[in-house]
Motif scaffolding. Structure first.
Motif, PDB file in Angstrom:
ATOM      1  N   MET A 140       0.809  -1.196   0.000  1.00 17.90           N
ATOM      2  CA  MET A 140       0.000   0.000   0.000  1.00 17.90           C
ATOM      3  C   MET A 140       0.846   1.251   0.000  1.00 17.90           C
ATOM      4  SD  MET A 140      -1.616   2.132   2.917  1.00 17.90           S
ATOM      5  CE  MET A 140      -0.071   1.802   3.604  1.00 17.90           C
ATOM      6  N   GLY A 141       0.319   2.275  -0.613  1.00 20.11           N
ATOM      7  CA  GLY A 141       0.809   3.626  -0.405  1.00 20.11           C
ATOM      8  C   GLY A 141       2.201   3.898  -0.907  1.00 20.11           C
ATOM      9  N   ASP A 142       2.324   4.332  -2.145  1.00 23.73           N
ATOM     10  CA  ASP A 142       3.697   4.548  -2.577  1.00 23.73           C
ATOM     11  C   ASP A 142       3.920   5.905  -3.212  1.00 23.73           C
ATOM     12  OD1 ASP A 142       3.790   2.894  -5.804  1.00 23.73           O
ATOM     13  OD2 ASP A 142       2.469   4.396  -4.979  1.00 23.73           O
ATOM     14  N   ASN A 143       2.998   6.807  -3.113  1.00 26.04           N
ATOM     15  CA  ASN A 143       3.364   8.108  -3.684  1.00 26.04           C
ATOM     16  C   ASN A 143       3.846   9.037  -2.596  1.00 26.04           C
ATOM     17  OD1 ASN A 143       0.964   8.649  -2.510  1.00 26.04           O
ATOM     18  ND2 ASN A 143       0.383  10.168  -3.998  1.00 26.04           N
ATOM     19  N   PHE A 144       4.524  10.056  -3.033  1.00 23.50           N
ATOM     20  CA  PHE A 144       5.192  10.940  -2.096  1.00 23.50           C
ATOM     21  C   PHE A 144       4.195  11.619  -1.169  1.00 23.50           C
ATOM     22  CE2 PHE A 144       7.319  14.958  -1.012  1.00 23.50           C
ATOM     23  CZ  PHE A 144       8.388  14.417  -0.339  1.00 23.50           C
ATOM     24  N   LYS A 145       3.120  12.075  -1.774  1.00 21.56           N
ATOM     25  CA  LYS A 145       2.065  12.760  -1.036  1.00 21.56           C
ATOM     26  C   LYS A 145       1.584  11.886   0.113  1.00 21.56           C
ATOM     27  CE  LYS A 145      -0.648  16.170  -0.738  1.00 21.56           C
ATOM     28  NZ  LYS A 145      -0.168  17.525  -0.716  1.00 21.56           N
ATOM     29  N   TYR A 146       1.336  10.645  -0.258  1.00 20.50           N
ATOM     30  CA  TYR A 146       0.806   9.707   0.720  1.00 20.50           C
ATOM     31  C   TYR A 146       1.780   9.534   1.873  1.00 20.50           C
ATOM     32  CZ  TYR A 146      -0.731   5.434   2.761  1.00 20.50           C
ATOM     33  OH  TYR A 146      -1.120   4.502   3.661  1.00 20.50           O
ATOM     34  N   TYR A 187       1.912  10.244 -13.197  1.00 22.82           N
ATOM     35  CA  TYR A 187       1.262   8.992 -12.775  1.00 22.82           C
ATOM     36  C   TYR A 187       1.572   7.843 -13.723  1.00 22.82           C
ATOM     37  CZ  TYR A 187      -1.445  12.519 -10.259  1.00 22.82           C
ATOM     38  OH  TYR A 187      -1.816  13.570  -9.470  1.00 22.82           O
ATOM     39  N   LEU A 188       1.374   6.633 -13.229  1.00 24.04           N
ATOM     40  CA  LEU A 188       1.479   5.465 -14.094  1.00 24.04           C
ATOM     41  C   LEU A 188       0.130   5.271 -14.786  1.00 24.04           C
ATOM     42  CD1 LEU A 188       3.169   2.947 -11.585  1.00 24.04           C
ATOM     43  CD2 LEU A 188       4.327   4.269 -13.363  1.00 24.04           C
ATOM     44  N   TYR A 239      -0.089   5.073  -8.680  1.00 29.47           N
ATOM     45  CA  TYR A 239      -0.678   4.021  -9.516  1.00 29.47           C
ATOM     46  C   TYR A 239      -2.201   4.039  -9.576  1.00 29.47           C
ATOM     47  CZ  TYR A 239      -0.592   2.387  -4.726  1.00 29.47           C
ATOM     48  OH  TYR A 239      -0.722   2.325  -3.360  1.00 29.47           O
ATOM     49  N   GLY A 240      -2.846   4.905  -8.767  1.00 32.26           N
ATOM     50  CA  GLY A 240      -4.305   4.886  -8.821  1.00 32.26           C
ATOM     51  C   GLY A 240      -4.953   5.802  -7.806  1.00 32.26           C
ATOM     52  N   PRO A 241      -6.273   6.002  -7.934  1.00 33.37           N
ATOM     53  CA  PRO A 241      -6.999   6.873  -7.006  1.00 33.37           C
ATOM     54  C   PRO A 241      -7.246   6.170  -5.667  1.00 33.37           C
ATOM     55  CG  PRO A 241      -8.509   5.907  -8.565  1.00 33.37           C
ATOM     56  CD  PRO A 241      -7.145   5.436  -8.967  1.00 33.37           C
ATOM     57  N   LYS A 242      -7.561   6.980  -4.639  1.00 31.05           N
ATOM     58  CA  LYS A 242      -7.715   6.420  -3.283  1.00 31.05           C
ATOM     59  C   LYS A 242      -8.963   6.955  -2.599  1.00 31.05           C
ATOM     60  CE  LYS A 242      -3.968   8.618  -1.734  1.00 31.05           C
ATOM     61  NZ  LYS A 242      -3.068   9.006  -0.660  1.00 31.05           N
ATOM     62  N   LEU A 243      -9.451   6.185  -1.655  1.00 35.45           N
ATOM     63  CA  LEU A 243     -10.391   6.709  -0.666  1.00 35.45           C
ATOM     64  C   LEU A 243      -9.589   6.881   0.610  1.00 35.45           C
ATOM     65  CD1 LEU A 243     -13.569   4.406  -0.977  1.00 35.45           C
ATOM     66  CD2 LEU A 243     -13.168   6.620  -2.062  1.00 35.45           C
ATOM     67  N   ASP A 300      -6.014   0.123  -7.996  1.00 38.20           N
ATOM     68  CA  ASP A 300      -4.808   0.148  -8.822  1.00 38.20           C
ATOM     69  C   ASP A 300      -4.999  -0.712 -10.068  1.00 38.20           C
ATOM     70  OD1 ASP A 300      -2.284  -0.044  -9.875  1.00 38.20           O
ATOM     71  OD2 ASP A 300      -1.353  -0.836  -8.050  1.00 38.20           O
ATOM     72  N   LEU A 301      -5.049  -0.050 -11.227  1.00 40.86           N
ATOM     73  CA  LEU A 301      -5.144  -0.793 -12.486  1.00 40.86           C
ATOM     74  C   LEU A 301      -3.775  -0.849 -13.162  1.00 40.86           C
ATOM     75  CD1 LEU A 301      -8.445   0.750 -13.993  1.00 40.86           C
ATOM     76  CD2 LEU A 301      -8.192  -0.989 -12.239  1.00 40.86           C
ATOM     77  N   ASN A 302      -2.776  -0.231 -12.550  1.00 37.26           N
ATOM     78  CA  ASN A 302      -1.481  -0.091 -13.210  1.00 37.26           C
ATOM     79  C   ASN A 302      -0.454  -1.157 -12.850  1.00 37.26           C
ATOM     80  OD1 ASN A 302      -1.729   2.237 -14.986  1.00 37.26           O
ATOM     81  ND2 ASN A 302      -2.220   3.342 -13.109  1.00 37.26           N
ATOM     82  N   LEU A 303      -0.295  -1.447 -11.545  1.00 34.81           N
ATOM     83  CA  LEU A 303       0.694  -2.479 -11.197  1.00 34.81           C
ATOM     84  C   LEU A 303       0.328  -3.830 -11.825  1.00 34.81           C
ATOM     85  CD1 LEU A 303       1.884  -1.743  -7.521  1.00 34.81           C
ATOM     86  CD2 LEU A 303       2.950  -1.105  -9.680  1.00 34.81           C
TER      87      LEU A 303
END
Ligand SMILES: [Zn+2]
Length: 445
Positions: free
Chosen positions: A1-7, A223-224, A258-262, A282-285
Motif C-alpha cells: 500500500m501507499g507509494d506516492n510521495f504525497k501519501y 502517474y502510471l 498508480y491509482g486513485p484512493k479513498l 490500482d489498475l497499473n501495477l
C-alpha cells in the motif's frame, strides 16, 4: 500500500491537520502529546546510537502494537484475508518493473551486497506481494486473493523533519492487497469500508470523512497508466462512495502514483482531523507485472489490485490514539490491566496469591511491592493509566472479605476476587470499549 510521495507525507507525517485551531485548548493538546504519554506509560524510546526516526518499542508498547494488530486481523479474517510474509529487501529489478526505482528514487534506502549487487529496503509491500500472486496461475474461481501483512517499510526523510511517532523512517503498515476481477471491486471496497467503520467506531472516532483522492489531469505524466484507465478507476470510486452515502469530497492531485484512493479522515476528541485508513484502486501495477486470472472462457483476464491499510501506520495510529484518549486505553488494550498494591511487607504473600489467580486467568497483572507509601503507589498507577489498582491490607486478608479496588479515574470500590476475575476476563475477551467500569465491577451481592 501507499507509494506516492504525497501519501508518505500524510501517513508518516504530521499528525495534526487542524480543523479549527481556535477552538482548541492548547494546554489540553500539550497534556495529550503522545511523546509525553509514551514516556509516562513506557511504550517506546529512541536511542542516539540507533538514530532518530527509528522508534524502539518497549515490552509494554509492543503489547499495544500486537493487540491493535490482532483486532484488525480479527476483522480482516472475517472477510477471508490470508497472512503472507516477505523479506525487507529486494533486488532493484522489482522496483524497476514497478516503476518505483525511477519515481521513488529519493526515498529509497539502497543496500549493496558484497559482490556489488544493488538491493533496496522496501518502502512499500505491493511489488513483493504481486510476486506471491504471480507464483502460479489462478482460476476465476480462486478470485479474489486477499493478502495481508503487518510489516515495516523504510522511507528516507530529511532528519530535521523527524518527530516522535508521527514522522519516522521505519513505518509499520497493516497492509493488504486484494487481487480481484473488475466485477469484484465494489464488493471488496465495501468489505474494507466495513472494517474501517467498525475499527474507528470502537475508539469513538464517530465522524469519518472520506476524501476521494484523484489524479490531476494537468500533470498526467506524474502517474502510471493512461487517462482512460484513470477515468475508469475514479468513476468506480465515485460510485462506491455514493452508494455508501459517505460524507465525501473530491481532491484532485491527491492520488497515489498508480491509482486513485479513498482516504478516511477521523476527528479526534479535541477536534483535530487526522488521515487514518486508506483504500486504493490500482489498475497499473497489474499491467506492469502482467497479473491475470483465467476466466470462464479459459482466457487470460487482466485483474486489478486493491491496496488498503486500516490503521495506516501503527506508529501514527498509536500517536493519534494516545492523543485522542490522553492515554486512557480500554482494558483489553492496556499493557498492564491490573496492578496489586500491598500496603506493607506483611501483605506481600497474600498479594502474590491474588497475582497468580489473575495471571492464570489471562489478565496482564503486576505487583508493586516497593517500599513506598500506598498513596505514592496509587499515584504512580494513575500516571500510568492502569485500569485497576488492587489494594491489599489487613482488612483484605480477612477470610471472606472483598478486595479494595481503586480505578484510574479515582473511584474506590470492593469486589470478591472471583467476581472481579470473571468481569475482567469477560471485558478483555469481548474487547469492551467502555472506559469506566466502576458500577459493573462492583460486587453488589
Ligand atoms: Zn500497496
Amino acid at each position: 500500500m501507499g507509494d506516492n510521495f504525497k501519501y508518505r507525507l500524510e501517513i508518516s507525517g504530521s499528525t495534526t491537520n487542524m480543523v479549527s485551531s481556535s477552538l482548541m485548548d492548547t494546554k489540553n493538546e500539550k497534556e495529550r502529546d503522545h511523546k509525553k504519554i509514551g514516556k509516562e506509560l513506557d511504550l517506546f524510546t529512541f536511542s542516539d546510537l540507533v538514530g532518530s526516526g527509528l522508534p524502539l518499542w518497549t515490552p509494554k508498547g509492543t503489547i499495544i502494537r500486537q493487540e491493535l494488530d490482532k483486532f484488525v486481523w480479527d476483522l480482516r479474517s472475517k472477510h477471508d484475508y490470508q497472512r503472507v510474509t516477505i523479506p525487507h529487501i529486494t533486488k532493484r529489478n522489482l522496483y524497476e518493473t514497478s516503476g518505483h526505482w525511477q519515481k521513488f528514487a529519493e526515498d529509497l534506502f539502497k543496500v549493496t551486497s558484497r559482490d556489488e549487487r544493488e538491493y533496496a529496503l522496501k518502502p512499500m509491500n505491493c511489488p513483493h506481494h504481486t510476486q506471491i500472486f504471480a507464483r502460479k496461475s489462478h482460476s476465476y474461481r480462486e478470485m479474489p486473493q486477499r493478502y495481508a501483512e503487518t510489516t515495516m517499510v523504510y522511507r528516507d526523510e530529511q532528519s530535521g523533519e523527524l518527530n516522535g511517532l508521527t514522522r519516522v523512517l521505519s513505518i509499520t503498515q497493516d497492509d493488504s492487497h486484494v487481487f480481484c476481477r473488475m466485477t469484484q471491486i465494489k464488493d471488496e471496497f465495501l468489505k474494507i469500508w466495513d472494517i474501517i467503520d467498525t475499527f474507528y467506531r470502537h475508539f469513538g472516532f464517530t465522524e469519518l470523512k472520506v476524501r476521494l483522492s484523484f489524479h490531476d489531469p494537468k500533470t498526467q505524466g506524474k502517474y502510471l497508466g493512461t487517462p482512460e484507465i484513470w477515468r475508469i478507476a475514479e468513476d468506480a470510486l465515485r460510485e462506491i462512495a455514493k452508494e455508501r452515502g459517505a460524507d465525501s469530497f473530491e481532491a484532485p492531485g491527491e492520488a497515489a502514483l498508480y491509482g486513485p484512493k479513498l482516504d478516511f479522515l477521523a476527528t479526534d476528541s479535541i477536534g483535530r482531523q487526522h488521515q487514518v485508513a486508506t483504500i486504493q484502486l490500482d489498475l497499473n501495477l497489474p499491467e506492469r507485472f502482467d497479473l491475470s486470472c483465467i476466466n470462464e472462457r479459459g482466457e487470460k483476464e487482466r485483474i486489478v489490485m486493491i491496496h488498503s491499510a486500516i490503521m495506516g501506520s501503527l506508529e501514527r495510529f498509536t500517536a493519534v490514539l494516545l492523543e485522542h484518549t490522553a492515554g486512557v486505553l480500554p482494558l483489553w488494550l492496556s499493557p498492564v490491566q491490573a496492578r496489586i498494591l500491598p500496603i506493607a511487607e506483611r501483605h506481600n504473600e497474600f498479594a502474590q496469591t491474588i497475582f497468580e489467580k489473575l495471571k492464570i486467568a489471562g489478565v496482564r497483572v503486576e505487583i508493586d511491592s516497593n517500599n513506598e507509601m500506598l498513596s505514592k503507589k496509587i499515584r504512580a498507577g494513575k500516571t500510568e493509566k492502569i485500569p485497576y489498582l488492587i489494594v491489599i491490607g489487613d482488612q483484605e486478608m480477612q477470610p471472606d472479605s472483598k478486595l479494595t479496588i481503586e480505578s484510574r479515574e479515582g473511584s474506590r470500590y470492593s469486589s470478591k476476587i472471583e467476581y472481579l476475575i470473571d468481569k475482567l476476563v469477560q471485558k478483555i475477551s469481548s474487547r469492551d470499549s467502555n472506559l469506566h467500569y466502576t458500577e459493573d465491577i462492583m460486587n453488589v451481592s
